[in-house]
Enzyme design. Structure first.
Site, short mmCIF file in Angstrom:
data_model
loop_
_atom_site.label_atom_id
_atom_site.label_comp_id
_atom_site.label_asym_id
_atom_site.label_seq_id
_atom_site.Cartn_x
_atom_site.Cartn_y
_atom_site.Cartn_z
NE ARG A 1 -1.63 6.48 1.13
CZ ARG A 1 -1.98 5.66 1.86
NH1 ARG A 1 -0.95 5.81 3.74
NH2 ARG A 1 -1.89 4.28 1.69
CG ASP B 1 -1.74 0.98 0.99
OD1 ASP B 1 -1.99 1.47 0.45
OD2 ASP B 1 -2.80 1.28 1.93
N GLY B 2 0.44 2.18 -0.78
CA GLY B 2 1.22 3.77 -0.22
C GLY B 2 1.73 3.97 -1.54
NE ARG C 1 -3.79 7.01 -7.46
CZ ARG C 1 -3.89 6.63 -6.32
NH1 ARG C 1 -3.63 7.37 -5.24
NH2 ARG C 1 -4.06 5.35 -5.41
CB ILE D 1 -7.54 -7.80 6.86
CG1 ILE D 1 -7.02 -7.68 8.70
CG2 ILE D 1 -7.47 -8.99 6.50
CD1 ILE D 1 -6.06 -8.19 8.65
CB SER D 2 -8.11 -4.22 2.75
OG SER D 2 -7.65 -2.59 3.68
CB SER E 1 -8.55 -5.45 -4.10
OG SER E 1 -9.15 -3.47 -3.74
CB ALA E 2 -12.91 -7.66 -5.78
CD GLU E 3 -13.20 -4.97 -2.51
OE1 GLU E 3 -11.91 -5.12 -2.47
OE2 GLU E 3 -14.19 -5.96 -2.12
CG ASN E 4 -7.29 -2.22 -6.05
OD1 ASN E 4 -6.62 -2.78 -6.07
ND2 ASN E 4 -7.94 -1.43 -5.02
C1 FPP Z 1 -1.40 0.30 -3.17
O1 FPP Z 1 -0.96 1.86 -3.66
C2 FPP Z 1 -0.68 -0.62 -4.10
C3 FPP Z 1 -2.15 -0.80 -5.13
C4 FPP Z 1 -3.56 -1.58 -5.97
C5 FPP Z 1 -1.91 -2.22 -5.76
C6 FPP Z 1 -0.07 -2.96 -5.08
C7 FPP Z 1 0.50 -2.67 -7.35
C8 FPP Z 1 1.42 -2.47 -7.40
C9 FPP Z 1 3.02 -3.14 -5.95
C10 FPP Z 1 1.93 -2.27 -9.31
C11 FPP Z 1 1.30 -3.58 -9.48
C12 FPP Z 1 1.99 -4.26 -9.08
C13 FPP Z 1 1.88 -5.80 -10.25
C14 FPP Z 1 2.64 -7.01 -9.30
C15 FPP Z 1 2.64 -5.88 -11.02
P1 FPP Z 1 -2.11 2.76 -3.44
O2 FPP Z 1 -2.80 3.65 -4.87
O3 FPP Z 1 -3.30 2.21 -2.83
O4 FPP Z 1 -1.34 4.19 -2.80
P2 FPP Z 1 -2.65 5.53 -1.71
O5 FPP Z 1 -3.27 4.47 -0.67
O6 FPP Z 1 -1.65 5.65 -0.90
O7 FPP Z 1 -3.41 6.37 -2.84
#
Ligand code: FPP
Length: 247
Positions: free
Chosen positions: A22, A18-19, A31, A193-194, A63-66
């Site tokens: 940010r 995560d992150g 992003r 845990i999301s 995630s399914a929510e992404n």
């Molecule tokens: C969280 O950051 C990250 C994700 C949405 C998933 C993780 C994805 C990667 C590391 C890149 C792709 C993965 C692979 C294996 C090729 P966020 O966008 O939620 O960050 P934020 O909470 O700071 O906005």
């Protein structure tokens, strides 16, 4: 600094990466640049876990929510995923890594699924670390899907409801055959845990760090492992019982 005890590393490490967003925002970047940097971290952590002899590494990549994120971000993430899998297969072969995916694969674009299948097939004979990417994954959805699978077996007369126990339920999850995680790491300071591996994380040690995923590195991983090694896992027993078991 204490060195890591190789005999007490987690057999199965699960990570909520995560992150990325940010990390990018702090630097006035888009992003997607955070996600690109996040993929570099994935490469480093996969290599390091494999080198350390971790048997199972499961990464929450989408995630399914992404799917609810802006279309452009979803598209960029899918493109990154496809490129990562394509570019990493040779390295997985070198490091004897077997590749695996959990989640609702039917939701993923066809071209991504083609790359995933190619990597799964190519690495199927490897015997080192099992790298699992959770894609379009949701823990509740997984539990419902396992319940449905078992219900179908019961309805078809192939399964006695009395035979449904924790072991059989566990085997009916997407992670059937994979031992449950010993340690969950979540980066970027969120303490949730999301909807990740809800059933499987029942006894896992949880480790949260403020570090954003793009800044997570080998050193951060070693800190997490040292923290894990300092913990006593009791699985509901008392400390005395555990000590007696070891004697
Ligand atoms: C969280 O950051 C990250 C994700 C949405 C998933 C993780 C994805 C990667 C590391 C890149 C792709 C993965 C692979 C294996 C090729 P966020 O966008 O939620 O960050 P934020 O909470 O700071 O906005």
């Amino acid at each position: 600094m204490d060195t890591l005890k190789p005999e007490n590393l987690p057999g199965h490490l699960a990570v909520i990466m995560d992150g990325n967003g940010r990390w990018a925002k702090k630097r006035m970047l888009r992003r997607i640049v955070g996600h690109q940097k996040g993929v570099e971290t994935v490469r480093v952590i996969v290599d390091e876990c494999s080198r350390l002899g971790i048997r199972y590494l499961t990464l929450f990549a989408f995630s399914a929510e992404n799917w609810l994120r802006p279309k452009t971000e979803v598209k960029a993430l899918m493109a990154l995923l496809k490129k990562y899998v394509r570019d990493s297969t040779a390295r997985m072969m070198q490091n004897d890594i077997r590749f695996n995916v959990i989640g609702k694969r039917a939701d993923l674009p066809a071209d991504v699924n083609v790359e995933l299948d190619a990597a799964i097939q190519k690495t199927a004979g490897n015997r080192g670390m099992l790298l699992t990417l959770a894609l379009s994954y949701g823990g509740r959805q997984e539990i419902v899907s396992a319940a449905k699978k078992l219900a179908i077996e019961v309805q078809a007369g192939r399964l006695d409801p009395e035979a449904i126990d924790e072991r059989l339920f566990t085997e009916s999850l997407f992670t059937g055959g994979i031992p449950e995680p010993d340690l969950l790491i979540r980066t970027s300071g969120e303490m949730r845990i999301s909807n990740f591996l809800l059933w499987q994380l029942a006894y896992a040690e949880l480790y949260f760090t403020e570090v954003n995923w793009p800044d997570f590195d080998k050193n951060q991983l070693a800190i997490a492992f040292r923290n894990y090694q300092a913990r006593e896992r009791r699985f509901g027993m008392t400390s005395d019982q555990l000590r007696q078991g070891q004697e």
